[in-house]
Each structure stands twice: as C-alpha cells, then as structure tokens.
Design a protein around this motif. Structure first.
Motif, PDB file in Angstrom:
ATOM      1  N   THR A 170      13.070  -4.839   5.214  1.00 39.76           N
ATOM      2  CA  THR A 170      13.863  -4.172   4.177  1.00 39.76           C
ATOM      3  C   THR A 170      15.050  -3.455   4.797  1.00 39.76           C
ATOM      4  OG1 THR A 170      11.780  -3.717   3.144  1.00 39.76           O
ATOM      5  CG2 THR A 170      13.683  -2.662   2.188  1.00 39.76           C
ATOM      6  N   ARG A 171      16.151  -3.570   4.116  1.00 41.06           N
ATOM      7  CA  ARG A 171      17.373  -2.890   4.513  1.00 41.06           C
ATOM      8  C   ARG A 171      17.112  -1.384   4.610  1.00 41.06           C
ATOM      9  NH1 ARG A 171      21.945  -5.491   0.937  1.00 41.06           N
ATOM     10  NH2 ARG A 171      23.511  -3.873   0.874  1.00 41.06           N
ATOM     11  N   GLU A 172      17.697  -0.768   5.615  1.00 41.21           N
ATOM     12  CA  GLU A 172      17.543   0.673   5.777  1.00 41.21           C
ATOM     13  C   GLU A 172      18.275   1.358   4.633  1.00 41.21           C
ATOM     14  OE1 GLU A 172      15.601   1.683   8.268  1.00 41.21           O
ATOM     15  OE2 GLU A 172      15.873   3.787   7.743  1.00 41.21           O
ATOM     16  N   TYR A 173      17.619   2.233   3.958  1.00 48.63           N
ATOM     17  CA  TYR A 173      18.236   2.899   2.803  1.00 48.63           C
ATOM     18  C   TYR A 173      18.988   4.115   3.321  1.00 48.63           C
ATOM     19  CZ  TYR A 173      18.575   4.399  -2.075  1.00 48.63           C
ATOM     20  OH  TYR A 173      19.030   4.759  -3.317  1.00 48.63           O
ATOM     21  N   GLN A 179       0.823  -1.204   0.000  1.00 53.12           N
ATOM     22  CA  GLN A 179       0.000   0.000   0.000  1.00 53.12           C
ATOM     23  C   GLN A 179       0.857   1.254   0.000  1.00 53.12           C
ATOM     24  OE1 GLN A 179      -1.959  -1.468   3.330  1.00 53.12           O
ATOM     25  NE2 GLN A 179      -0.869  -0.223   4.835  1.00 53.12           N
ATOM     26  N   SER A 180       0.211   2.347  -0.266  1.00 52.41           N
ATOM     27  CA  SER A 180       0.918   3.615  -0.384  1.00 52.41           C
ATOM     28  C   SER A 180       1.678   3.914   0.921  1.00 52.41           C
ATOM     29  CB  SER A 180      -0.125   4.687  -0.671  1.00 52.41           C
ATOM     30  OG  SER A 180       0.509   5.892  -0.837  1.00 52.41           O
ATOM     31  N   GLY A 181       2.912   4.335   0.797  1.00 50.95           N
ATOM     32  CA  GLY A 181       3.699   4.681   1.976  1.00 50.95           C
ATOM     33  C   GLY A 181       4.399   3.490   2.612  1.00 50.95           C
ATOM     34  N   SER A 182       4.246   2.294   2.032  1.00 42.16           N
ATOM     35  CA  SER A 182       4.825   1.108   2.667  1.00 42.16           C
ATOM     36  C   SER A 182       6.299   0.930   2.306  1.00 42.16           C
ATOM     37  CB  SER A 182       4.025  -0.137   2.275  1.00 42.16           C
ATOM     38  OG  SER A 182       4.091  -0.323   0.878  1.00 42.16           O
ATOM     39  N   GLY A 183       6.807   1.727   1.395  1.00 40.76           N
ATOM     40  CA  GLY A 183       8.225   1.642   1.067  1.00 40.76           C
ATOM     41  C   GLY A 183       8.526   1.007  -0.279  1.00 40.76           C
ATOM     42  N   LYS A 184       7.538   0.939  -1.178  1.00 42.35           N
ATOM     43  CA  LYS A 184       7.745   0.320  -2.497  1.00 42.35           C
ATOM     44  C   LYS A 184       8.820   1.025  -3.312  1.00 42.35           C
ATOM     45  CE  LYS A 184       3.683   1.125  -4.037  1.00 42.35           C
ATOM     46  NZ  LYS A 184       3.148   1.727  -2.833  1.00 42.35           N
ATOM     47  N   SER A 185       8.718   2.358  -3.352  1.00 42.84           N
ATOM     48  CA  SER A 185       9.635   3.073  -4.236  1.00 42.84           C
ATOM     49  C   SER A 185      11.063   3.015  -3.705  1.00 42.84           C
ATOM     50  CB  SER A 185       9.181   4.516  -4.422  1.00 42.84           C
ATOM     51  OG  SER A 185       7.883   4.537  -4.966  1.00 42.84           O
ATOM     52  N   VAL A 186      11.214   3.083  -2.391  1.00 42.19           N
ATOM     53  CA  VAL A 186      12.558   2.984  -1.815  1.00 42.19           C
ATOM     54  C   VAL A 186      13.112   1.577  -2.064  1.00 42.19           C
ATOM     55  CG1 VAL A 186      13.904   3.097   0.316  1.00 42.19           C
ATOM     56  CG2 VAL A 186      12.083   4.759  -0.087  1.00 42.19           C
ATOM     57  N   ARG A 202       5.295  -0.892   7.567  1.00 42.71           N
ATOM     58  CA  ARG A 202       6.390  -0.254   6.849  1.00 42.71           C
ATOM     59  C   ARG A 202       7.626  -1.133   6.787  1.00 42.71           C
ATOM     60  NH1 ARG A 202       8.422   5.724   7.783  1.00 42.71           N
ATOM     61  NH2 ARG A 202       7.186   6.755   6.189  1.00 42.71           N
ATOM     62  N   GLN A 203       8.282  -1.083   5.660  1.00 45.17           N
ATOM     63  CA  GLN A 203       9.590  -1.711   5.495  1.00 45.17           C
ATOM     64  C   GLN A 203       9.626  -3.202   5.808  1.00 45.17           C
ATOM     65  OE1 GLN A 203      11.631   2.264   6.814  1.00 45.17           O
ATOM     66  NE2 GLN A 203      13.166   0.674   6.720  1.00 45.17           N
ATOM     67  N   GLN A 223      14.712  14.706   2.220  1.00 46.43           N
ATOM     68  CA  GLN A 223      15.214  13.401   2.695  1.00 46.43           C
ATOM     69  C   GLN A 223      16.537  13.057   2.011  1.00 46.43           C
ATOM     70  OE1 GLN A 223      12.459  10.171   3.850  1.00 46.43           O
ATOM     71  NE2 GLN A 223      11.043  11.137   2.453  1.00 46.43           N
TER      72      GLN A 223
HETATM   73  N1  LIG Z   1      14.149   0.933   3.253  1.00 49.50           N
HETATM   74  C1  LIG Z   1      13.912   2.181   3.701  1.00 49.50           C
HETATM   75  N2  LIG Z   1      14.896   2.882   4.278  1.00 49.50           N
HETATM   76  C2  LIG Z   1      14.668   4.145   4.732  1.00 49.50           C
HETATM   77  N3  LIG Z   1      13.488   4.778   4.642  1.00 49.50           N
HETATM   78  C3  LIG Z   1      12.452   4.140   4.077  1.00 49.50           C
HETATM   79  C4  LIG Z   1      12.618   2.808   3.565  1.00 49.50           C
HETATM   80  N4  LIG Z   1      11.439   2.428   3.058  1.00 49.50           N
HETATM   81  C5  LIG Z   1      10.592   3.459   3.227  1.00 49.50           C
HETATM   82  N5  LIG Z   1      11.186   4.497   3.849  1.00 49.50           N
HETATM   83  C6  LIG Z   1      10.540   5.773   4.224  1.00 49.50           C
HETATM   84  O1  LIG Z   1       9.144   5.685   3.948  1.00 49.50           O
HETATM   85  C7  LIG Z   1       8.738   6.676   3.021  1.00 49.50           C
HETATM   86  C8  LIG Z   1       7.724   6.097   2.044  1.00 49.50           C
HETATM   87  O2  LIG Z   1       8.355   5.136   1.225  1.00 49.50           O
HETATM   88  P1  LIG Z   1       8.030   5.005  -0.323  1.00 49.50           P
HETATM   89  O3  LIG Z   1       8.975   4.018  -0.869  1.00 49.50           O
HETATM   90  O4  LIG Z   1       7.986   6.328  -0.967  1.00 49.50           O
HETATM   91  O5  LIG Z   1       6.550   4.388  -0.237  1.00 49.50           O
HETATM   92  P2  LIG Z   1       5.583   3.959  -1.421  1.00 49.50           P
HETATM   93  O6  LIG Z   1       6.335   4.074  -2.703  1.00 49.50           O
HETATM   94  O7  LIG Z   1       5.195   2.552  -1.089  1.00 49.50           O
HETATM   95  O8  LIG Z   1       4.430   4.880  -1.315  1.00 49.50           O
HETATM   96  C9  LIG Z   1      10.010   7.138   2.330  1.00 49.50           C
HETATM   97  O9  LIG Z   1       9.928   8.470   1.912  1.00 49.50           O
HETATM   98  C10 LIG Z   1      11.064   6.937   3.410  1.00 49.50           C
HETATM   99  O10 LIG Z   1      11.098   8.045   4.259  1.00 49.50           O
END
Ligand SMILES: Nc1ncnc2c1ncn2[C@@H]1O[C@H](COP(=O)(O)OP(=O)(O)O)[C@@H](O)[C@H]1O
Ligand SMILES: [Mg+2]
Length: 527
Positions: free
Chosen positions: A496-499, A164-171, A478-479, A204
């Motif tokens: 998920t590994r901390e980015y 879901q949105s905000g779950s960390g997909k893009s990261v 999250r993550q 960020q």
């Molecule tokens: N692996 C990660 N390491 C550090 N921060 C993360 C990580 N995954 C998510 N986050 C935090 O969560 C926020 C939302 O993640 P994002 O990937 O943009 O979500 P989605 O694409 O699912 O909506 C990011 O802006 C970041 O601050």
C-alpha cells in the motif's frame, strides 16, 4: 537482477493445476516471492501469472538421506544438477500475438517456455496506467510501478476491504475514497464509527482526513453528537423513534441483550400500534399491557421486559419522538449533487448507536433512491442519478447470515447497483459475514488475516483459491494486500502506498488543477 533475465523454463503442469517451472539458477528461489507477478513467454503468446508456490527438489533420494554438510564446493556442484528449485505459476491472462489486450488464459504455453520477471511494460499492459478513473493504491512489493484499480469497474458492484485489526484497512479505505472523490463519478456516504475519516487524529497529523483534503464543501460532516467537531462545520442529526421497525430491534438483539421471542413481541406491538409503536408501548400502563396481552396472547412478562429494553433506545440523546425528515432529504440532495458525506458518532460510538443509526439512515436513503430510480427508469433518465457508495466499517455486525437476510445492507449487497447504491464494506472478521454476500462482492482488497476461517471466507466465490490462500498467508502484517476482482484484470499483491499529508495534498492539487485547466481550455475553444 536485470528485469528481463531468464528465470527458468516450464517443465510440466496443467491448465487446472498451473505450470511448474524449473528455475535455472537454484539461488533464484530466494529472489522470487510467492505472489509475484511474472511472465511466461510461450512460442506464440505471452502469459501473465502469479507465483503460487516455490519448492526444492532432488533427483536422487540419496541426497536427501545424506546431504553434503560441510563442502561449499559440493553444494555448488549439486545445486542446479541433482538438487534444484521449482516455482508454480498460475497463468491468469494471455496476450496473443498481434493483440494489445490481454485476455483470460484458455491455453497453456508449451514445454520449455521461458519464465521472466515482469517489467513496467508488462504491468502497464495488464493493469493499465493511472488516469482520471484509474487510481493506484500501491505498487508491487519489490517494484516501484503503480498498480491502478479501474474505478469505473469498481463502483459497478459492492466491494470489500478486509484484514486483521491494525493491518491498515481504514487508511487504505481513506486512500481509496480519496481516489473515488478525485474521479468524481460517485458520491460517498461514510459511517465513521471511530471518528477517523474526516480529519487526522491529533497524534498522527500525517493521516490527513478527507474533509481536510477536499474541504468541507465537498466533504461534509454530520454528527450525532452536537458537542464534537464544531470546527468542521458539522451538522447535527437526530433520529426518530417512529422510524424504528421491529427488524431494527432484531439487528440490535445482541447489543440490547434480547432473546429471540422479543422479535415476535415487537412484531405484535408494531401491528397493534402502527408507526408510533415504541412510544405507545412505552406509554402503556398495567391495564394497557393486560389488555394487549389478552388480545394477542403474548406473555405480560415479555412485553414488560421489552419495554424496559426499549428504554435504552428512547434515552439516547439523539433520539426524537418522530423523525425530522428534512435532514435526510438534505443529505440525499447533497449526495445527488456530488457532495460526499461523513456521518460521525462523537460520544455515541457504541455498537448500539452505530448500528441503529447506520441502519435507519441507510434504509431511508435506499428507499428514496429506489423510488427515484424507478421513476427515472420510467422517463428513461436513469443515468442522471448519481451512484452512491455507502462505506460501512465493522460490516460483519450488519451482515451475519441472520442479519443479512433482513438488514438493508444485505439487500443492497445483493442488488448489485440496481438502484444505483452499492456498499464498500470494511471488516476484520469476514468469517462472520454471510457467504452469499461475500461471493457477490465485485472487488476484494484483502490484507493479512491470521485466522484460517477468515481466509476461507474472504475467498468465497473467487477462482483459484489455492494459490491465493498461499499468498494471503504470506502477506506482511502491515500495509500489504491482495486485490482480487473486477477492478483488476488479475489478482495482484501490492504494498500500500504510504499515506502522507503532503503527497495527498499534491495529488489533489494536481488532479483538480488539471481538471480546471481542461475546463478553461474547453471554454476557450468553445466546447
Ligand atoms: N498506507 C499507510 N500509510 C501510512 N501509515 C499507515 C498506512 N496503513 C496503516 N498505517 C498505520 O497503521 C495504523 C493502523 O492502520 P489502520 O488503517 O487504522 O488499521 P485497521 O483499520 O486495519 O485497524 C495507522 O494508524 C497508521 O499509523
Ligand atoms: Mg480501522
């Protein structure tokens, strides 16, 4: 708790339903998690599996009717005798005595086989170790052992990242792409709808972008909006009206607010006017419209309505009368040489712009790959064409059951790298995506999804759905994610590994540093 501690013994179960394990220490139920990777030691073989459920049971219904309320002493006495806990284990793999490679489990362990936590060695045995083509996106939630993905297996098919949105997909996708770029087996073409992949957002800085991480020679940015990202040496792209086909307009039906009859009208116009049908349609005067309608039997009102809708496309600032194909040739040549490309949208980040441009570029690129692969096949040099991974955010927009049939993305997802092009789709609404496409995905990385329909959809085509359903419903918001499919030997839940900027920079430095050292060494020994 020591890793090898005996957790329980198998008491019953079946191959189809999984094993039930009676936990020895009733309190252990609090330390096991649904989704944990565990080991069952049979008499001959070692089984690897996942905890799919945890349960409490009693031997005597009187206990449930009249539970001891206030006596810790009674609690202790009863727990483990008349009141006990069980775990359901689904064995996925088996390591046969004398073998080093685990195989899919076709047998089950005997009664009283022992359940224990997995150790680092067990993880390595199942998932392998990190190396040039094995990249870890994270570790198991409660352990510090990297769980690598097999990138060579991964890129053989189209794949998906869901959550879901905000779950960390893009990261997570950015992390995976960093791994793919480091492994250097494929080129990446990324449609970056939200302008987030090339460089870190200003608020960020930790989320270092791919262009910053690898430099703008290896990761090049193209943009629709000539006002953005000059610093990244971005090149501007334009699109030709003569590239747009009626199918593209159909894909945009929702964005352009078109009703279904427009598709037929557009097809008639295309048939009459050929490649320049949009410009010709726009140029029609009242008599022209009348004449066209008399000839084709289309209603004048429909033609006029479509003309006014097409005006929205024609007015897009990146739109040209006809396409300058040199920039697409340039992109393809770069991808073939191993450069990765990020397409940004700048100010033009509406779904209309995103879908139109991603669709047109992809169609053109796929066409060229198809031609080149067929030609190479004829010459027997197909392998010399570098595979391409196209990354698509908001993928459901392109892959609804209706769109998937006609859009280029549906074709690519179904082809399974026949023409050396695959997709990495990133999406928060898998239930809107065509089921056939979902079942074709080789590896799915699934983050938390709250909607039951999304969970069902994402598990389309996956074995052992019931266990995974449970696991998905229990991911932290999250993550955390579950990886299922060809890139891992068995489904696994990871954190998920901390980015982090410096960690990624270090990773890139050590990996590419090592590669240069190896090259130097090879030169020295004359290879
Ligand atoms: N692996 C990660 N390491 C550090 N921060 C993360 C990580 N995954 C998510 N986050 C935090 O969560 C926020 C939302 O993640 P994002 O990937 O943009 O979500 P989605 O694409 O699912 O909506 C990011 O802006 C970041 O601050
Ligand atoms: Mg996102």
């Amino acid at each position: 708790m020591p890793a090898q501690e005996l957790l329980g013994v198998v008491t019953d179960g079946s191959f189809s339903q999984g094993l039930r394990v009676r936990l020895l220490d009733p309190a252990a139920v609090e330390r096991l998690r649904v989704g944990s990777f565990v080991v069952v030691e049979g008499d001959e073989h070692r089984y690897f599996g996942m905890v799919t459920d945890l349960a409490l049971a009693t031997t005597d219904s009187a206990l449930t009717a009249d539970p001891p309320l206030h006596s810790p002493f009674l609690h202790r006495v009863l727990r483990g005798t008349h009141a006990y806990a069980t775990a359901e284990i689904r064995p996925s793999l088996v390591l046969q005595a004398g073998s080093e490679q685990p195989q899919p489990a076709r047998t089950i362990p005997p009664h009283f086989a022992r359940l224990r936590q997995a150790t680092a060695e067990d993880f390595a045995c199942v998932f392998g170790r990190e190396d040039a083509t094995h990249f870890a996106l994270g570790t198991p939630p409660a352990m510090d052992i990297p769980v690598p993905l097999d990138l060579e297996e991964l890129v053989k098919r189209s794949n998906g990242v869901f959550g879901q949105s905000g779950s960390g997909k893009s990261v997570l996708t950015r992390l995976l792409l960093a791994g793919l770029i480091l492994a250097d087996r494929v080129s990446v073409l990324l449609f970056d709808m939200h302008n987030e992949y090339a460089r870190a957002p200003s608020d960020q800085p930790e989320l270092i972008g791919l262009a910053e991480l690898f430099g703008t020679t290896r990761v090049q940015v193209y943009t629709l909006d000539d006002r953005t990202d000059r610093s990244a040496a971005a090149r501007t792209i334009q699109i030709g009206l003569d590239q747009i086909e009626p199918e593209d307009i159909e894909l945009l039906a929702e964005e352009l607010n078109l009703n279904p009859t427009f598709a037929t009208v557009a097809h008639h116009l295309r048939a009459s006017f050929g490649k320049h049908w949009i410009a010709e349609t726009r140029a029609l005067d009242a008599d022209g419209v009348k004449e066209f309608c008399a000839r084709t039997g289309v209603a004048e009102s429909s033609v006029n309505a479509l003309r006014s809708k097409l005006a929205r496309l024609v007015q897009r600032p990146y739109m040209q009368e006809s396409l300058d194909t040199s920039i697409i040739d340039e992109i393809i040549a770069k991808l073939q040489k191993g450069t990765h490309i990020i397409v940004q949208f700048g100010r033009y980040d509406s779904f209309l712009d995103y879908m139109l441009v991603a669709n047109l570029l992809t169609r053109r690129i796929h066409e060229r790959y198809t031609e080149e692969v067929l030609e190479a096949q004829r010459l027997g040099s197909e392998m010399s064409i570098r595979p391409l991974v196209i990354v698509l955010e908001e993928a459901h927009k392109f892959l609804t059951p209706e769109a998937a049939r006609q859009s280029i993305f549906g074709t690519i997802a179904r082809e399974m790298r026949k023409y050396r092009v695959t997709l990495l789709i990133v999406d928060q609404r898998p239930s809107s995506i065509d089921r056939e496409i979902l079942s074709q995905l080789g590896t799915k990385i699934i983050g938390p999804l709250s909607d039951q329909q999304d969970i069902e959809a994402v598990l389309t085509g996956v074995a052992d759905r019931s266990g995974l359903r449970n696991l998905l419903a229990n991911l932290s918001p999250r993550q955390e994610c579950v990886i299922v499919g060809h890139a891992v030997r068995m489904p696994v839940a990871i954190r998920t590994r901390e980015y982090r900027r410096h960690e990624l920079l270090d990773l890139v430095r050590t990996r590419t540093g090592k590669a240069t050292d190896e090259r130097r060494l090879r030169l020295l020994i004359g290879e």
